[in-house]
Structure formats: structure tokens, C-alpha cells
Design a protein around this motif. Structure first.
Motif, short mmCIF file in Angstrom:
data_model
loop_
_atom_site.label_atom_id
_atom_site.label_comp_id
_atom_site.label_asym_id
_atom_site.label_seq_id
_atom_site.Cartn_x
_atom_site.Cartn_y
_atom_site.Cartn_z
N UNK A 106 0.81 -1.22 0.00
CA UNK A 106 0.00 0.00 0.00
C UNK A 106 0.85 1.28 0.00
N UNK A 107 2.07 1.20 0.50
CA UNK A 107 2.96 2.37 0.54
C UNK A 107 4.39 1.95 0.20
N UNK A 108 4.62 1.43 -1.03
CA UNK A 108 5.93 0.86 -1.34
C UNK A 108 7.08 1.86 -1.30
N UNK A 109 6.82 3.14 -1.55
CA UNK A 109 7.90 4.13 -1.59
C UNK A 109 7.90 5.03 -0.36
N UNK A 110 7.09 4.68 0.62
CA UNK A 110 7.02 5.46 1.85
C UNK A 110 7.28 4.57 3.04
N UNK A 111 6.24 4.35 3.85
CA UNK A 111 6.37 3.55 5.07
C UNK A 111 6.64 2.07 4.82
N UNK A 112 6.45 1.60 3.58
CA UNK A 112 6.61 0.19 3.27
C UNK A 112 8.01 -0.25 2.87
N UNK A 113 9.04 0.49 3.29
CA UNK A 113 10.41 0.07 2.99
C UNK A 113 10.73 -1.23 3.72
N UNK A 114 11.77 -1.94 3.24
CA UNK A 114 12.13 -3.24 3.80
C UNK A 114 13.25 -3.17 4.83
N UNK A 115 14.38 -2.57 4.45
CA UNK A 115 15.54 -2.56 5.34
C UNK A 115 16.42 -1.34 5.07
N UNK A 116 17.33 -1.07 6.01
CA UNK A 116 18.28 0.04 5.88
C UNK A 116 19.71 -0.50 5.94
N UNK A 117 20.57 0.13 5.12
CA UNK A 117 21.99 -0.21 5.08
C UNK A 117 22.79 1.10 5.06
N UNK A 118 23.86 1.13 5.83
CA UNK A 118 24.81 2.24 5.73
C UNK A 118 25.88 1.77 4.76
N UNK A 119 25.96 2.44 3.60
CA UNK A 119 26.91 2.02 2.58
C UNK A 119 26.59 2.63 1.23
N UNK A 120 26.74 1.82 0.19
CA UNK A 120 26.55 2.27 -1.19
C UNK A 120 25.71 1.28 -1.97
N UNK A 121 24.89 1.77 -2.92
CA UNK A 121 24.12 0.86 -3.78
C UNK A 121 25.04 0.01 -4.65
N UNK A 122 24.52 -1.14 -5.09
CA UNK A 122 25.29 -2.02 -5.97
C UNK A 122 25.71 -1.24 -7.21
N UNK A 123 26.85 -1.59 -7.80
CA UNK A 123 27.41 -0.81 -8.90
C UNK A 123 26.53 -0.72 -10.15
#
Length: 149
Positions: A106-123
Motif C-alpha cells: 500500500x505504501x511501497x515508496x514510503x512507510x513500506x520500505x524493507x531494510x536500511x543499510x549504511x553504505x553504497x548501492x550495488x554498482x
């Protein structure tokens, strides 16, 4: 938030312009310097259906790399492994999912996030236009194979 519209066959969605995207249908958004939230794109949520449960195999502080399985989700349509699309340090899974996993759809780009990482996106992450081109090709291929209704 600015969005880009996409429509192909019976699928339509809006994708945040300033997000990054993986070829495996995850989005990545930097919430503060070096801290990224990751979630399923609208296309991924359509394939999975409503989620009922999410489980994480990593703890806060664990090193993660792109392609590693870090958890799983179960939905009414399917169960799926969750893979990391970041290189860095796992911070946490979204605590809201313990109470209401349906928020992913219902909110995939808001409250519906999955996880957090401190780092960088895949290349090989994509901008919104690259993701839309990938999605267009993916849906066309699925239609040709009869796998997409």
C-alpha cells in the motif's frame, strides 16, 4: 516527491525520480548521508501480492554485499527471498512490517520500505529511466512467454 509514470499492458505505476533501482526490482533511497532505505518496487509488489510476514537473517552491524540473501518475505501469492542490493553495514529491518506487512504494497515508496543499510548501492543500479526501460523489456518478455496476464 517527483514521480515518473509508466504504463505497459495492464500494469501502471509511478516511480520516484530521485531513487536508484536494482535490476532485481528493489528501490534505494538515501535518507541521510550514507544511510539508505531499500524496498520493493511497485512491480515487485504486484508479483508478490499482499505480504503477511517478513524475517531478517542479518543483525544490526552485520556486513552485507549485493546479491546476499538477508531475509525473506511471505505473501498471499508467493514467498520470496530478500536479497541485498547494497554494500555496507545492515542497520535494521523496517519495524512496521512486524505489525503490518501489507504496508509494503500500500505504501511501497514510503512507510513500506524493507531494510536500511549504511553504505553504497550495488554498482549496476539504475536511475528511474533505466529502470523503466528494464521494466518495459521485462513485461514484454513475460507477455511473449505467457507468464504475464
Amino acid at each position: 516527491m517527483e514521480y515518473r509514470r509508466f504504463k505497459h499492458a495492464r500494469f501502471s505505476a509511478r516511480f520516484p525520480v530521485h531513487f536508484s533501482y536494482s535490476q532485481s526490482h528493489y528501490w534505494m533511497s538515501e535518507t541521510e548521508s550514507g544511510l539508505w532505505r531499500v524496498g520493493f518496487t511497485k512491480f515487485a509488489t504486484r508479483m508478490l501480492g499482499e505480504l503477511v510476514e517478513a524475517e531478517w537473517m542479518r543483525a544490526a552491524g552485520d556486513d552485507v554485499q549485493p546479491g546476499e540473501q538477508i531475509g525473506w518475505v511471505e505473501g498471499f501469492k508467493a514467498a520470496s527471498d530478500v536479497f541485498c542490493v547494497m554494500a555496507g553495514e545492515f542497520q535494521r529491518g523496517n519495524p512496521i512490517l512486524d505489525v503490518d506487512a501489507c504496508i509494503v504494497r500500500s505504501s511501497p515508496y514510503g512507510d513500506g520500505w524493507l531494510y536500511e543499510v549504511r553504505g553504497e548501492p550495488e554498482p549496476d543500479s539504475l536511475d528511474v529511466d533505466g529502470y523503466i526501460a528494464l521494466l518495459d523489456a521485462t513485461i514484454t518478455k513475460m507477455q511473449q512467454s505467457g507468464a504475464y496476464d
